[in-house]
Design a protein around this motif. Structure first.
Motif, mmCIF file in Angstrom:
data_model
loop_
_atom_site.group_PDB
_atom_site.id
_atom_site.type_symbol
_atom_site.label_atom_id
_atom_site.label_comp_id
_atom_site.label_asym_id
_atom_site.label_seq_id
_atom_site.Cartn_x
_atom_site.Cartn_y
_atom_site.Cartn_z
ATOM 1 N N TRP A 149 2.978 -4.856 11.754
ATOM 2 C CA TRP A 149 3.103 -3.486 10.614
ATOM 3 C C TRP A 149 4.051 -3.837 9.813
ATOM 4 C CZ3 TRP A 149 -0.156 0.402 10.437
ATOM 5 C CH2 TRP A 149 0.203 1.524 9.961
ATOM 6 N N ILE A 150 5.371 -4.278 10.078
ATOM 7 C CA ILE A 150 6.284 -4.483 9.232
ATOM 8 C C ILE A 150 5.890 -5.602 8.274
ATOM 9 C CG2 ILE A 150 8.832 -5.101 9.111
ATOM 10 C CD1 ILE A 150 9.277 -4.122 11.595
ATOM 11 N N LYS A 151 5.339 -6.627 8.599
ATOM 12 C CA LYS A 151 5.139 -7.858 7.593
ATOM 13 C C LYS A 151 4.014 -7.212 6.852
ATOM 14 C CE LYS A 151 3.921 -12.635 8.195
ATOM 15 N NZ LYS A 151 5.112 -13.069 7.302
ATOM 16 N N MET A 152 2.800 -6.510 7.131
ATOM 17 C CA MET A 152 2.006 -6.269 6.174
ATOM 18 C C MET A 152 2.435 -5.023 5.430
ATOM 19 S SD MET A 152 -0.610 -7.804 6.799
ATOM 20 C CE MET A 152 -1.674 -7.350 5.968
ATOM 21 N N GLY A 153 3.571 -4.455 5.717
ATOM 22 C CA GLY A 153 4.076 -3.160 4.970
ATOM 23 C C GLY A 153 4.996 -3.723 3.847
ATOM 24 N N VAL A 154 5.466 -4.842 3.620
ATOM 25 C CA VAL A 154 6.398 -4.960 2.349
ATOM 26 C C VAL A 154 5.746 -6.373 1.783
ATOM 27 C CG1 VAL A 154 8.222 -3.695 3.503
ATOM 28 C CG2 VAL A 154 7.947 -6.194 3.860
ATOM 29 N N SER A 155 6.231 -6.306 0.522
ATOM 30 C CA SER A 155 5.995 -7.632 -0.433
ATOM 31 C C SER A 155 7.128 -7.308 -1.429
ATOM 32 C CB SER A 155 4.609 -7.741 -0.827
ATOM 33 O OG SER A 155 4.093 -6.727 -1.859
#
Length: 190
Positions: free
Chosen positions: A93-99
């Motif tokens: 969830w954290i990985k998919m939530g930021v770029s």
């Protein structure tokens, strides 16, 4: 005017003497000199799951404790897969939530999985770039970048979980300095 004679060719307005140029020619010539063209991407990335190494170590210790406790009370072993699946979903969830993306003019950060928000900070507005690393972060070459800027929406922005954190921070600092040099902005010590 003879087309075969190069000296009779039309004079480029940018090459005219400044006194001979109209105000519009002066403006467009100055703009062409100062412009660098479109934004060029310097770096893009996102959250590195390696930043959760401490959580995984703690979860491993809990798992060992649950296995030992499972010798006396076997239903407690059912908590192990629940804990691990919960941690993996959390990291996903954290990985998919930021770029993040750093260009020659802007630093853009997107966050959110269901509702996506994109914010931009002009590179020239960045005042300071700080790297924060714990002992495990240094071991795995990850960390948090803290940006202090004159941007109103994000005067201080923390960017956790960056792989090669020192290299990325240096790229941000170099982009900031290059943009200030390009625009002729110099910061004096107070």
């Amino acid at each position: 005017m003879d087309a075969s004679n190069p000296n009779d060719a039309a004079i480029d307005p940018a090459e005219k003497n400044v006194e001979d140029q109209s105000p519009q020619e002066k403006f467009t010539a100055g703009r062409k000199r100062g412009e660098r063209g479109p934004d060029e991407k310097i770096w893009s990335g996102g959250y590195s799951a390696v930043d959760q190494s401490g959580s995984f170590i703690v979860l491993t210790l809990i798992t060992v404790g649950l296995i030992v406790g499972g010798i006396f009370l076997w239903p407690i072993l059912l908590a192990i897969p629940v804990l691990w699946i919960g941690q993996l979903i959390r990291v996903w969830w954290i990985k998919m939530g930021v770029s993040y993306e750093l260009t020659t003019r802007r630093f853009m950060h997107e966050h959110g999985v269901i509702k996506r928000t994109t914010d931009r900070i002009e590179v020239i507005d960045i005042d300071d770039v700080t790297v924060e690393q714990g002992i495990l972060d240094r071991m795995f070459n990850v960390g948090t970048i803290r940006i202090t800027s004159s941007d109103r929406t994000h005067p201080e922005l923390r960017i956790p979980g960056i792989k090669d954190v020192k290299k990325v921070a240096l790229m941000m600092d170099d982009a900031r300095q290059a943009e200030r040099d390009r625009r002729g902005v110099y910061i004096e010590s107070v």
